[in-house]
Write a protein that holds these residues in place. Structure first.
Motif, PDB file in Angstrom:
ATOM      1  N   LEU A 199      36.001 -25.136 -12.449  1.00 16.55           N
ATOM      2  CA  LEU A 199      36.772 -24.573 -13.556  1.00 16.55           C
ATOM      3  C   LEU A 199      36.556 -23.071 -13.725  1.00 16.55           C
ATOM      4  CD1 LEU A 199      36.279 -27.335 -16.297  1.00 16.55           C
ATOM      5  CD2 LEU A 199      38.127 -27.134 -14.623  1.00 16.55           C
ATOM      6  N   SER A 221      39.907 -32.219 -12.163  1.00 12.07           N
ATOM      7  CA  SER A 221      39.522 -32.062 -13.569  1.00 12.07           C
ATOM      8  C   SER A 221      38.043 -32.256 -13.833  1.00 12.07           C
ATOM      9  CB  SER A 221      40.297 -33.058 -14.424  1.00 12.07           C
ATOM     10  OG  SER A 221      39.895 -34.397 -14.134  1.00 12.07           O
ATOM     11  N   GLU A 232      42.741 -29.489 -14.132  1.00 12.30           N
ATOM     12  CA  GLU A 232      43.039 -28.875 -12.838  1.00 12.30           C
ATOM     13  C   GLU A 232      43.529 -29.995 -11.931  1.00 12.30           C
ATOM     14  OE1 GLU A 232      40.518 -24.811 -12.487  1.00 12.30           O
ATOM     15  OE2 GLU A 232      39.710 -26.499 -11.360  1.00 12.30           O
ATOM     16  N   PHE A 261      42.699 -23.900 -14.195  1.00 12.58           N
ATOM     17  CA  PHE A 261      42.253 -23.227 -15.413  1.00 12.58           C
ATOM     18  C   PHE A 261      42.352 -21.719 -15.187  1.00 12.58           C
ATOM     19  CE2 PHE A 261      38.900 -25.012 -18.568  1.00 12.58           C
ATOM     20  CZ  PHE A 261      39.727 -26.040 -18.941  1.00 12.58           C
ATOM     21  N   GLY A 266      36.368 -21.358 -17.993  1.00 12.19           N
ATOM     22  CA  GLY A 266      35.280 -22.204 -17.521  1.00 12.19           C
ATOM     23  C   GLY A 266      33.959 -21.855 -18.180  1.00 12.19           C
TER      24      GLY A 266
END
Length: 454
Positions: A199, A221, A232, A261, A266
């Motif tokens: 992320l 994800s 994601e 993302f 993140g």
């Protein structure tokens, strides 16, 4: 055929995950999101593996169908586009071990084409550690040796390093990783054909280091709750099969790229110390010897800093034939900003329910429906929010040291200016953006705007 796949998730047997992470709920939420192939996660856990065997049936192409899919939607009364969801056998394994006088902490994703392969993998791993302790087992097994086990169980079983830059648990992380993929997997590194960006990084950031040019960059994800599916995801235009997916990833023929993302969102993009509220760019950290100025403790070195340290290019250089990518912001986050409340609030949940029912699924809203149609059916504020997200006209506040970042779309008071009142659906006013927020300067910062998926 075109399809979207989320190939890294967890079950309710993993620590710190939702009790709702079962196959039925994953099926329901995959349809809400617009995902065609979902990883099972956690196939190493004995109880979860039994559930997979009981509830899934092979589709004849290396993927699996849910035998008795729920007829009810994920949320009562919600209308979703009909999607035939398939499952792919996946698991994440945590390797903690000492190599080269340093403790290594690496997470890796393992993929299997059938239950027999999973059974062989689990039989080997159960001799090394307790697979029932966690859906993501912790094993004192070097990543290189894990890869060897995977390779010997089936020529269609694969390993992909997970969230490859995360400081604490990854192949290249600042705290528990290596300085190259080859150093980690050594004589078997040629069997690694893809890495997961995680992320806190995007493909353009990875394209600053030529040593990664040979790998396909995938994104998923890592969902710890069904609502996080697809934050994601990977896009394909190939046969929807296990072989089709991995041939596309290996060759980049039929692999269209990823939804990402904004990496600032993140948890480990910036360097920082969460306890003291310190969030810094790499150059700030270097000026302070990577120590917190308030308490003197070492900063958690983030992904941006780590990539800059290892990279050999001042700007991203997209490898020949590499797939593109595009950014998304999860729809509940967009609605939360519009409504001025949290993603779990009643107002946001109602707006999410109505928006999905209007447009079929979340990816339709985020990427497919024309902005003009969003304006007609969803109102001017939602339409302008989606337009700005697609154009990357957002203001990210970076995450650091385990704290998620925030991506802001609107300036203070701007939503009221756009709509004349705070509402989401039903309005017909023409969007008239005022005090437009500063766009994310992709070209000047990392060059990402050269690499749009579409």
């Amino acid at each position: 055929m075109f399809f979207i796949a989320d190939l890294h998730i967890h079950s309710h047997y993993s620590r710190a995950t939702s009790k709702d992470l079962n196959l039925e709920t994953l099926y329901q939420w995959a349809r809400v999101k617009g995902i065609h192939v979902v990883g099972t996660g956690d196939f190493t856990h004995p109880q979860w593996f039994r559930e997979l065997q009981e509830k899934l049936e092979p589709d004849g192409n290396g993927l699996f169908r849910l035998k008795n899919p729920p007829a009810m939607p994920a949320l009562p009364g919600m209308k979703v586009q009909d999607i035939d969801v398939r499952f792919c056998l996946t698991s994440e394994i945590s390797s903690i071990y000492k190599y080269g006088d340093k403790v290594r902490k690496n997470h890796n994703l393992v993929y299997a084409p059938d239950f027999d392969t999973v059974a062989r993998i689990n039989a080997r791993l159960s001799q090394i550690g307790n697979l029932a302790s966690d859906g993501r087992p912790i094993l004192g097994l070097p990543s290189r040796d894990l890869l060897e086990i995977v390779l010997t169980t089936s020529d269609q079983a694969y390993l992909v390093p997970a969230h490859v830059w995360t400081p604490w648990f990854s192949t290249l992380g600042s705290r528990g990783g290596y300085d190259s993929v080859d150093e980690c997997f050594r004589d078997l590194s040629h069997h690694i054909f893809a890495i997961e960006t995680g992320l806190s990084s995007d493909p353009a950031m990875n394209w600053q280091w030529s040593a990664l040019d040979r790998f396909t960059l995938i994104s998923s994800s890592d969902a710890h709750s069904p609502q996080k599916l697809g934050r994601e995801a990977n896009l394909f235009n190939t046969e929807r099969s296990y072989e089709g997916i991995f041939n596309a990833i290996k060759t980049q023929q039929g692999f269209l790229g990823t939804y990402e993302f904004f990496p600032e969102e993140g948890k480990y993009h910036h360097d920082g110390h969460r306890k003291c509220g310190i969030s810094w760019l790499p150059e700030q950290s270097v000026q302070h010897s990577c120590l917190c100025p308030q308490c003197g403790q070492p900063l958690t070195i983030g992904v941006l800093h780590r990539i800059q340290k290892l990279s050999d290019r001042p700007m991203p250089q997209r490898p020949q034939g590499a797939a593109g990518f595009d950014y998304i912001i999860p729809l509940p986050e967009i609605l939360a900003e519009i409504k001025g409340s949290g993603t779990a609030s009643k107002a946001v949940q109602q707006a999410f329910h109505q928006t999905i029912s209007t447009f079929g699924n979340e990816f339709n809203v985020l990427k497919e429906v024309p902005v003009a149609d969003l304006g007609k059916q969803g109102g001017p504020v939602l339409a302008e929010a989606i337009r700005r997200m697609r154009a990357r006209e957002v203001k990210p506040v970076p995450g650091y040291d385990g704290l998620y970042g925030v991506v802001k779309i609107f300036e203070e008071g701007e939503i009221k200016d756009l709509s004349g009142q705070l509402y989401l659906l039903g309005g017909q006013e023409k969007p008239a953006a005022k005090n437009k927020p500063a766009a994310r300067k992709d070209k000047n910062k990392t060059g990402e705007d050269q690499f749009s998926l579409f």
